[in-house]
Design an enzyme around this catalytic site. Structure first.
Site, PDB file in Angstrom:
ATOM      1  CE1 TYR A 168      -4.528  -2.193   5.134  1.00 29.70           C
ATOM      2  CE2 TYR A 168      -3.425   0.777   4.402  1.00 29.70           C
ATOM      3  CZ  TYR A 168      -3.850  -1.017   3.911  1.00 29.70           C
ATOM      4  OH  TYR A 168      -3.698  -0.919   2.846  1.00 29.70           O
TER       5      TYR A 168
ATOM      6  CB  SER B  23      -0.612  -0.158   1.323  1.00 23.35           C
ATOM      7  OG  SER B  23      -1.770   0.942   1.065  1.00 23.35           O
TER       8      SER B  23
HETATM    9  P1  NAP Z   1     -11.437  -5.592  -0.302  1.00 15.06           P
HETATM   10  O1  NAP Z   1     -12.411  -5.294  -0.962  1.00 15.06           O
HETATM   11  O2  NAP Z   1     -11.455  -5.717   1.606  1.00 15.06           O
HETATM   12  O3  NAP Z   1     -11.531  -7.139   0.127  1.00 15.06           O
HETATM   13  C1  NAP Z   1     -10.377  -7.701   1.059  1.00 15.06           C
HETATM   14  C2  NAP Z   1     -10.710  -9.453   0.325  1.00 15.06           C
HETATM   15  O4  NAP Z   1      -9.573 -10.060   0.766  1.00 15.06           O
HETATM   16  C3  NAP Z   1     -11.647 -10.531   0.975  1.00 15.06           C
HETATM   17  O5  NAP Z   1     -11.834 -11.461  -0.607  1.00 15.06           O
HETATM   18  C4  NAP Z   1     -11.818 -10.875   1.878  1.00 15.06           C
HETATM   19  O6  NAP Z   1     -12.089 -11.893   1.630  1.00 15.06           O
HETATM   20  C5  NAP Z   1     -10.385 -11.222   2.087  1.00 15.06           C
HETATM   21  N1  NAP Z   1      -9.932 -11.903   3.849  1.00 15.06           N
HETATM   22  C6  NAP Z   1      -9.645 -10.482   3.775  1.00 15.06           C
HETATM   23  N2  NAP Z   1      -9.378 -10.826   5.728  1.00 15.06           N
HETATM   24  C7  NAP Z   1      -8.935 -12.226   4.881  1.00 15.06           C
HETATM   25  C8  NAP Z   1      -7.588 -13.227   5.309  1.00 15.06           C
HETATM   26  N3  NAP Z   1      -7.547 -13.362   7.150  1.00 15.06           N
HETATM   27  N4  NAP Z   1      -7.619 -14.545   4.688  1.00 15.06           N
HETATM   28  C9  NAP Z   1      -8.040 -14.356   3.643  1.00 15.06           C
HETATM   29  N5  NAP Z   1      -8.753 -13.198   3.309  1.00 15.06           N
HETATM   30  C10 NAP Z   1      -9.097 -12.657   3.551  1.00 15.06           C
HETATM   31  O7  NAP Z   1     -10.321  -5.331   0.212  1.00 15.06           O
HETATM   32  P2  NAP Z   1      -9.840  -4.630  -0.927  1.00 15.06           P
HETATM   33  O8  NAP Z   1      -9.739  -2.946  -1.322  1.00 15.06           O
HETATM   34  O9  NAP Z   1     -10.005  -4.950  -2.521  1.00 15.06           O
HETATM   35  O10 NAP Z   1      -7.807  -4.700  -0.514  1.00 15.06           O
HETATM   36  C11 NAP Z   1      -6.846  -5.606  -1.357  1.00 15.06           C
HETATM   37  C12 NAP Z   1      -4.930  -5.924  -0.658  1.00 15.06           C
HETATM   38  O11 NAP Z   1      -5.017  -4.642  -1.123  1.00 15.06           O
HETATM   39  C13 NAP Z   1      -5.524  -5.740   0.492  1.00 15.06           C
HETATM   40  O12 NAP Z   1      -4.239  -5.689   0.879  1.00 15.06           O
HETATM   41  C14 NAP Z   1      -5.440  -3.854   0.658  1.00 15.06           C
HETATM   42  O13 NAP Z   1      -4.766  -4.244   1.817  1.00 15.06           O
HETATM   43  C15 NAP Z   1      -4.667  -3.434  -0.636  1.00 15.06           C
HETATM   44  N6  NAP Z   1      -4.804  -1.916  -0.254  1.00 15.06           N
HETATM   45  C16 NAP Z   1      -5.985  -1.324  -1.128  1.00 15.06           C
HETATM   46  C17 NAP Z   1      -6.255  -0.394  -1.111  1.00 15.06           C
HETATM   47  C18 NAP Z   1      -7.202   0.154  -1.477  1.00 15.06           C
HETATM   48  O14 NAP Z   1      -7.661   1.570  -1.133  1.00 15.06           O
HETATM   49  N7  NAP Z   1      -8.471   0.011  -1.641  1.00 15.06           N
HETATM   50  C19 NAP Z   1      -4.888   0.327  -1.441  1.00 15.06           C
HETATM   51  C20 NAP Z   1      -4.039   0.086  -1.110  1.00 15.06           C
HETATM   52  C21 NAP Z   1      -3.651  -1.534  -0.621  1.00 15.06           C
HETATM   53  P3  NAP Z   1     -14.175 -11.646   2.929  1.00 15.06           P
HETATM   54  O15 NAP Z   1     -15.253 -11.095   1.619  1.00 15.06           O
HETATM   55  O16 NAP Z   1     -14.503 -13.191   2.766  1.00 15.06           O
HETATM   56  O17 NAP Z   1     -13.886 -11.430   4.008  1.00 15.06           O
END
Ligand code: NAP
Length: 247
Positions: A156, A142
Site C-alpha cells: 500500500y 498517504s
Molecule cells: P474507505 O472508507 O474504505 O472508502 C473507500 C472508498 O473507495 C469507498 O467509496 C469504496 O467504494 C471505494 N472503492 C474501493 N475500491 C474501489 C475501486 N476499485 N474502484 C472504485 N471505488 C473503489 O477509505 P478512506 O479511508 O476514505 O480512504 C480514501 C482514500 O484515502 C484512499 O485512497 C486511502 O488510501 C486514502 N487514505 C486514507 C487514510 C485513512 O487513514 N483513512 C490515510 C491515508 C490515505 P465501496 O464502498 O463501494 O467499496
C-alpha cells in the site's frame, strides 16, 4: 459552477469531499465499487437540497469501467473541471514475506493504475491541447508513502509513493495546458478502511503517536482537497500536502 468527479466518493474521505464540493455548488459525480446503498444515499442527500449529483459503479482498475464513468459524466453533468483520485484499498496487515502476488497486484491496480487511468481521461478533457479549458486534479496519497508502513502494508505504501511521483510528473507535463495536479497525504483518518485491513481500532491504538494526539476526521482532509481544487490555489501545482497531524 463546475463539474467534479470523486472516485470512491461513497464513503469516508471521498464522501466528505463530495459533500463539501456539493455545498459549494459543484455538480458532483461519485464512483464506488460495492456499496450501492451508501452511494445512492449520498446522491439522494445532495439532490434533496437542490444539488446535482450522480453515482456510478466503476472499478477504477478496469479501463472499460473508467471510460463508461467519464462518458456518463460528460453526458449528464457536462465538461469536467475537477478530478479527485480518491478510490483506494489496503489489504490485511502483514509482512512482505507473507504477501502473495495477487494481493500486491490488486493494491497497485486500484491505488496506482486506477489513478493513472482516471488522470488520463481527465487530461483528455481538461487540457487546452485537447480543446479543453483547464481544470485541477487532486490525488489522495498517504503519509504511508513517506513512512513505508513496515509490518502492516508495504505494498500500500509503495502504491502511494507511485501516486506522489505521478503527481510531480503530471503537474509539470500539463502545467502549460491549464491543469494543476496536486496530492494530499492524509495520516490516520477515522474511516472504515482500517477495518478492511483487519484492525477497526487502528486509529485509536496509534493516536498517541501522532504529534497532534488524535486521529483526523474525513472533513479535515476534504477541506484540503477542496482548497487545492479551488481558484484560491491557482499558483499551487505539483505539491504534496501532508494532512497528518504532524506525523
Ligand atoms: P474507505 O472508507 O474504505 O472508502 C473507500 C472508498 O473507495 C469507498 O467509496 C469504496 O467504494 C471505494 N472503492 C474501493 N475500491 C474501489 C475501486 N476499485 N474502484 C472504485 N471505488 C473503489 O477509505 P478512506 O479511508 O476514505 O480512504 C480514501 C482514500 O484515502 C484512499 O485512497 C486511502 O488510501 C486514502 N487514505 C486514507 C487514510 C485513512 O487513514 N483513512 C490515510 C491515508 C490515505 P465501496 O464502498 O463501494 O467499496
Amino acid at each position: 459552477m463546475g463539474v467534479a468527479l470523486v472516485t470512491g466518493g461513497s464513503r469516508g474521505i471521498g464522501a466528505a469531499t463530495v459533500r463539501l464540493l456539493a455545498a459549494r455548488g459543484e455538480a458532483v459525480a461519485l464512483s464506488y465499487l460495492r456499496d450501492a446503498d451508501a452511494a445512492d444515499a449520498l446522491v439522494a442527500e445532495i439532490r434533496a437540497v437542490g444539488g446535482r449529483a450522480l453515482a456510478q459503479r466503476a472499478d477504477v482498475a478496469a479501463e472499460a469501467d473508467v471510460l463508461a464513468l467519464f462518458g456518463r459524466v460528460d453526458a449528464e453533468l457536462g465538461p469536467l473541471d475537477a478530478l479527485v483520485n480518491n478510490a483506494g484499498i489496503v489489504a490485511p496487515q502483514g509482512r512482505l514475506d507473507a504477501m502473495d502476488p495477487e494481493r500486491i497486484a490488486r493494491v497497485f491496480a486500484v491505488n496506482t493504475v486506477g489513478a493513472f487511468l482516471c488522470a488520463r481521461e481527465a487530461v483528455r478533457r481538461m487540457s487546452t491541447r485537447h480543446g479543453g479549458v483547464g481544470g485541477a486534479i487532486v490525488n489522495v496519497s498517504s503519509a504511508a508513502a513517506r513512512l513505508g508502513s513496515p509490518g502492516e502494508f508495504i505494498d500500500y505504501a509503495a502504491s502511494k509513493g507511485a501516486l506522489d511521483t505521478l503527481t510531480v510528473g503530471l503537474a509539470q507535463e500539463v502545467a502549460g495546458e491549464g491543469i494543476r495536479v496536486n496530492a494530499v497525504r492524509p495520516g490516520l483518518i477515522d474511516t472504515e478502511i482500517h477495518a478492511s485491513a483487519g484492525e477497526a481500532g487502528r486509529v485509536a491504538r496509534l493516536a498517541q503517536q501522532v504529534p497532534i494526539r488524535r486521529g483526523g476526521a474525513p472533513d479535515e482532509v476534504a477541506e484540503a482537497i477542496v482548497w487545492l481544487l479551488s481558484a484560491e490555489a491557482s499558483y499551487t501545482t505539483g505539491a504534496l500536502l501532508d494532512v497528518a497531524g504532524g506525523r
